[in-house]
Each structure stands twice: as structure tokens, then as C-alpha cells.
Enzyme design. Structure first.
Site, PDB file in Angstrom:
ATOM      1  N   GLU A  85     -25.722 -49.196  38.202  1.00 60.23           N
ATOM      2  CA  GLU A  85     -25.463 -50.242  37.195  1.00 60.23           C
ATOM      3  C   GLU A  85     -24.237 -51.495  37.591  1.00 60.23           C
ATOM      4  O   GLU A  85     -23.074 -50.840  38.094  1.00 60.23           O
ATOM      5  CB  GLU A  85     -24.729 -49.722  35.821  1.00 60.23           C
ATOM      6  CG  GLU A  85     -24.572 -50.590  34.827  1.00 60.23           C
ATOM      7  CD  GLU A  85     -24.274 -50.001  33.375  1.00 60.23           C
ATOM      8  OE1 GLU A  85     -24.376 -48.756  33.210  1.00 60.23           O
ATOM      9  OE2 GLU A  85     -23.484 -50.794  32.732  1.00 60.23           O
ATOM     10  N   LYS A 280     -20.580 -43.351  26.455  1.00 62.42           N
ATOM     11  CA  LYS A 280     -21.359 -43.765  27.555  1.00 62.42           C
ATOM     12  C   LYS A 280     -20.588 -44.391  28.683  1.00 62.42           C
ATOM     13  O   LYS A 280     -20.978 -44.136  29.771  1.00 62.42           O
ATOM     14  CB  LYS A 280     -22.448 -44.848  26.957  1.00 62.42           C
ATOM     15  CG  LYS A 280     -23.423 -44.965  28.039  1.00 62.42           C
ATOM     16  CD  LYS A 280     -23.210 -46.276  28.791  1.00 62.42           C
ATOM     17  CE  LYS A 280     -24.456 -46.406  29.653  1.00 62.42           C
ATOM     18  NZ  LYS A 280     -24.358 -47.741  30.650  1.00 62.42           N
ATOM     19  N   ASP A 296     -23.958 -31.508  39.572  1.00 60.59           N
ATOM     20  CA  ASP A 296     -25.060 -31.549  38.489  1.00 60.59           C
ATOM     21  C   ASP A 296     -24.931 -32.547  37.265  1.00 60.59           C
ATOM     22  O   ASP A 296     -24.286 -32.097  36.393  1.00 60.59           O
ATOM     23  CB  ASP A 296     -25.504 -30.185  37.987  1.00 60.59           C
ATOM     24  CG  ASP A 296     -26.697 -30.252  37.205  1.00 60.59           C
ATOM     25  OD1 ASP A 296     -27.249 -31.284  36.485  1.00 60.59           O
ATOM     26  OD2 ASP A 296     -27.201 -29.105  37.096  1.00 60.59           O
ATOM     27  N   HIS A 393     -20.277 -58.693  32.854  1.00 62.03           N
ATOM     28  CA  HIS A 393     -21.621 -58.253  32.934  1.00 62.03           C
ATOM     29  C   HIS A 393     -22.525 -59.368  33.400  1.00 62.03           C
ATOM     30  O   HIS A 393     -23.180 -59.082  34.507  1.00 62.03           O
ATOM     31  CB  HIS A 393     -22.170 -57.668  31.511  1.00 62.03           C
ATOM     32  CG  HIS A 393     -21.899 -56.300  31.590  1.00 62.03           C
ATOM     33  ND1 HIS A 393     -22.461 -55.564  30.558  1.00 62.03           N
ATOM     34  CD2 HIS A 393     -20.941 -55.410  32.142  1.00 62.03           C
ATOM     35  CE1 HIS A 393     -21.964 -54.325  30.550  1.00 62.03           C
ATOM     36  NE2 HIS A 393     -21.055 -54.167  31.452  1.00 62.03           N
TER      37      HIS A 393
HETATM   38  C1  MEV Z   1     -21.925 -50.430  29.493  1.00 56.67           C
HETATM   39  O1  MEV Z   1     -22.458 -49.495  30.428  1.00 56.67           O
HETATM   40  C2  MEV Z   1     -20.655 -49.719  28.853  1.00 56.67           C
HETATM   41  C3  MEV Z   1     -20.184 -50.241  27.738  1.00 56.67           C
HETATM   42  O2  MEV Z   1     -21.123 -50.396  26.661  1.00 56.67           O
HETATM   43  C4  MEV Z   1     -19.160 -49.321  27.177  1.00 56.67           C
HETATM   44  C5  MEV Z   1     -18.457 -49.365  25.814  1.00 56.67           C
HETATM   45  O3  MEV Z   1     -18.977 -50.315  25.017  1.00 56.67           O
HETATM   46  O4  MEV Z   1     -17.115 -49.273  25.708  1.00 56.67           O
HETATM   47  C6  MEV Z   1     -19.342 -51.515  28.054  1.00 56.67           C
END
Ligand code: MEV
Length: 438
Positions: A85, A280, A296, A393
Site C-alpha cells: 500500500e 486497520k 505470521d 494518498h
Molecule cells: C488506510 O490504509 C488507513 C487509514 O484509513 C487509517 C485511518 O483511517 O485511521 C488512513
């Protein structure tokens, strides 16, 4: 419909590739050529990778990047990250640099206990089972001597075995719930071998136990397996500084920034939809280091998410507060990691990454991984609560689109310059490149 294939695993690698290419591709020779382009020229190295799994056709690349400038408990680290990513490594590096001038990251390993269970069915008197278990507990442990000898030399081994009555959940269901210390290994093989031996001893001793009826003697072992939920294998990572010290180019008003940041964390604490995305972001950092160090990541993912839901509702793993004008941001996560055994001594790049981290032991690796997660979370929340996430991003995304179009150097310069001052969207970039090429 394709027919099922039998004896596939016994085919040679070449035959497997030919089968896949013929079965699924309109242009088999193109497919075969792609597969082979990813083979390593070093045959021995290729064979090593081929043998990690079954039916290997080729290698599947992920970029391995590094995030420098991490200060953890006063020590400097460059952290390796394997991840596809875009912007994750950049975000980690930015956080590392930011906190390097504000005291760095502080970490503590709170505990390191691992868990495994023998799940079994016993139909009969619970009291008799409890007495039987107490009588055979030492025998169970003694029977694993051959398995535990080396682990004991390293200071690990079986910590305790408990009989757990789960008949309120499923009729006649009990467990041998066992705790382990596995030192620098993740310990999966060790734990599973011990558990299978406990199961064997349990079954054999039950058959010999004269206080049991015929039905009671016939214990049914359902399965013996470690648990990837390790709520007593916890590492804590934190950063803190005076609110005023948070000031930098993008943080003009540190008090407002800190308050908004804390608010964003509170939202993730109470709102599961946000908590999942928040966590995430933490896992972006955690997984990338876990993968680069040959651990793992599926086990780590499963365990951490279970921990995030331990109070009955899925919630944020990290927390933040402002107290006495000090901003603090921290998290505690379960991490069962190894720096010996498994891939750690087999995969040349894993060895490389561990060496770059100055050969950490498992406890040190827990701390490094947790820091990567917290750094990632800090970077995400900083962007989200200031400029918005898309600015960073889309810059990286722009690069991916340029690559997708196999842009020439001249095109690349024109696209990059144009989108310095224009909003990046997939459609806008595609339009721009197509116009250039008209
Ligand atoms: C993207 O991979 C992760 C985010 O969505 C985490 C978040 O929203 O805190 C930017």
C-alpha cells in the site's frame, strides 16, 4: 467447467505451470513467460522459496521498504516494512521523524504468555473428572519432557494446565487450557506438540482410570491447538510531549490539534465503524513489520482484532489524552512473535531485516512492531484531522497511475508538475495522459 485434476502435487513444477497456463489462459505461452520472469536467476535461492509451500509456480513480489529515524527507548532503529500500500512507509517515516525530536517512542512488554487448548468431550460426573485431572496433571507434563527439554534450556516451557468446564456452552465439553512461555520463538510447533501429547496422555489415562464408568473412560479428543488470542502477551507503546511542542508546519495551533486528535481517538473508542478503520491503520504498520521479519501476520491480525473486541464491542486499540498540558498517545496490543525458528532462519530477506534491526529478541521485536503500528496510527490521525487523508494518498496514487500507463520520463515530469496544482483523481490523471498522447 474445468475438470478436477488428480495427482497435481506429484507433477513437476514445469508440468504444473503448463497445466495452469493451458487450463486458464487464452495465450498460454505469454502466461508461462510471465511466470518465469519472476523466477530468481539463482537456482538455489529459487528452490528455497519453492519449498516454503506446495505447488509453487513462481514468486509473488511485495516491495520491502524502510522507515528510518525511529527512536525507541532511546535507541535508533530503521524499520523494515513489506507492504504493497502506497504511503504507509512514508507515513511511518514521517511519524518517526516527528517523534524523534519529541522524546521518541517508549515501550514496555507487559507479559509474554502463550495459550493452547485440548478440546474434549467427557460424558459423566464432573467431580470425578476434576479429581482425575489433578491426579494426572503431573503425568501430562512429564510425558512432554522430550518436547520441552530444549525450550526449558532457553528458560521457557509449560507454565500451567487447567481443566476448564465448558458444559454451559456445549454439552459435555471441557478443555485442558494450557499456558506457555516460548521465549524467542513464536512457539506454534512447540505448543501444538505439547498439546497433542497432553491429549494422548489424557485419553490413555482415562481408559485406565478405575473410578470412571465405561462411558466416562471414553474421552473424545476433538482437537488440540494453540490459540492465536494472547491477551497476556501484551506490549505497550506510547509517545508524549507538551502540547505546545506539537507545533510544526502543518500544526499551527497545537492545542486545537491535540484536542481534535484526542476527539478522533475517542470516536474510534466508541464507534465500531470508525474503530475498524482506525485499527486497520495500526495494522498497516504492524503487518508490514511482522511480514518483513518472517512472522505470521494472520495470527497477529486475528489476535489483535479479538483483543480490540475483548470488552464486548469492537473498539480502538489506541488511546489519547491531554493532562496537565501534556499530550499522550498510546496503545497496548497482543503480539506473539518469534525471532528464532520458522522463516526467521530460512528466508534470506527476513534474516536481512532482523540483522538491520540488530538481531532483536522476541520481546524487542514486539516493541518495534507496536511502535510501527502506533506511528502509523499517529500519521493517519494527523492527516485525517488536518489536511485530510487524500492529499498524501493521491500523491502516491498518482505515481501508481503513471506506472500503470508506462509513462515516459517526459510524460512523468509533465503529469507530476500538472498535478502539483490540480486535484488528483484517477479519471483526471487518465484524461491528462491520454490528452498528452493525442
Ligand atoms: C488506510 O490504509 C488507513 C487509514 O484509513 C487509517 C485511518 O483511517 O485511521 C488512513
Amino acid at each position: 467447467m474445468t475438470n478436477t485434476v488428480s495427482g497435481f502435487s506429484k507433477l513437476s513444477k514445469e508440468e504444473k505451470i503448463n497445466w495452469v497456463a493451458k487450463e486458464y489462459f487464452s495465450n498460454p505461452s505469454e502466461a508461462i513467460s510471465l511466470i518465469k520472469r519472476y523466477w530468481n536467476a539463482d537456482e538455489k535461492l529459487q528452490q528455497l522459496h519453492d519449498e516454503f509451500i506446495e505447488n509453487t509456480l513462481t514468486n509473488f513480489y511485495l516491495p520491502l521498504g524502510v522507515a528510518p529515524n525511529f527512536i525507541i527507548n532511546g535507541k535508533k532503529y530503521t524499520i523494515p516494512m513489506a507492504i504493497e500500500e502506497s504511503s504507509v512507509v512514508a507515513a511511518a517515516s514521517k511519524s518517526a521523524k516527528f517523534w524523534s525530536t519529541r522524546g521518541g517512542f517508549k515501550t514496555t512488554v507487559l507479559n509474554t504468555e502463550k495459550i493452547g487448548q485440548v478440546h474434549f468431550i467427557y460424558t459423566g460426573d464432573t467431580l470425578k473428572l476434576e479429581q482425575f485431572f489433578l491426579a494426572i496433571k503431573e503425568k501430562c507434563i512429564a510425558a512432554t519432557e522430550g518436547i520441552t527439554k530444549n525450550m526449558q534450556k532457553r528458560g521457557g516451557g509449560i507454565l500451567d494446565i487447567e481443566l476448564k468446564n465448558k458444559t454451559h456452552l456445549i454439552d459435555n465439553y471441557y478443555q485442558l487450557h494450557t499456558t506457555f512461555e516460548t521465549k524467542d520463538s513464536m512457539g506454534a510447533n512447540f505448543i501444538n506438540s505439547c498439546l497433542e501429547q497432553f491429549a494422548k496422555t489424557l485419553k490413555e489415562e482415562a481408559l485406565l482410570n478405575e473410578t470412571f464408568s465405561e462411558e466416562e473412560k471414553n474421552i473424545q479428543i476433538v482437537m488440540s491447538i494453540l490459540s492465536n488470542y494472547v491477551p497476556n502477551c501484551i506490549v505497550r507503546a506510547e509517545v508524549s510531549c507538551k502540547v505546545s511542542e506539537l507545533a510544526e508546519k502543518k500544526i499551527e495551533n497545537p492545542q486545537d490539534f491535540a484536542e481534535k486528535f484526542v476527539r478522533a481517538v475517542q470516536i474510534a473508542e466508541v464507534e465500531p465503524f470508525r474503530a475498524v478503520t482506525h485499527n486497520k491503520g495500526i495494522m498497516n504498520g504492524v503487518d508490514a513489520v511482522v511480514l518483513a521479519t518472517g512472522n505470521d501476520f494472520r495470527a497477529v491480525e486475528a489476535g489483535i482484532h479479538a483483543y480490540a473486541a475483548r470488552n464486548g464491542q469492537y473498539s480502538s486499540l489506541s488511546h489519547a489524552k491531554i493532562e496537565n498540558e501534556v499530550f499522550s498517545f498510546w496503545m497496548e496490543i497482543p503480539l506473539a512473535l518469534g525471532t528464532v525458528g520458522g522463516l526467521t532462519s530460512l528466508h534470506p530477506l527476513v534474516k536481512f531485516c532482523l540483522e538491520m534491526l540488530e538481531k532483536p529478541n522476541a520481546k524487542e521485536l514486539m516493541q518495534i512492531v507496536a511502535v510501527a503500528g502506533l506511528a502509523q496510527n499517529f500519521a493517519a490521525l494527523r492527516s485525517l484531522t488536518t489536511t485530510g487523508i487524500q492529499e498524501g494518498h493521491m500523491k502516491m496514487h498518482l505515481n501508481n497511475i503513471i506506472n500503470q500507463f508506462e509513462a515516459t520520463i517526459e510524460e512523468r515530469v509533465l503529469v507530476t508538475n500538472f498535478f502539483k496544482h490540480n486535484i488528483v483523481s484517477h479519471a483526471a490523471v487518465v484524461d491528462f495522459i491520454e490528452n498528452l498522447r493525442k
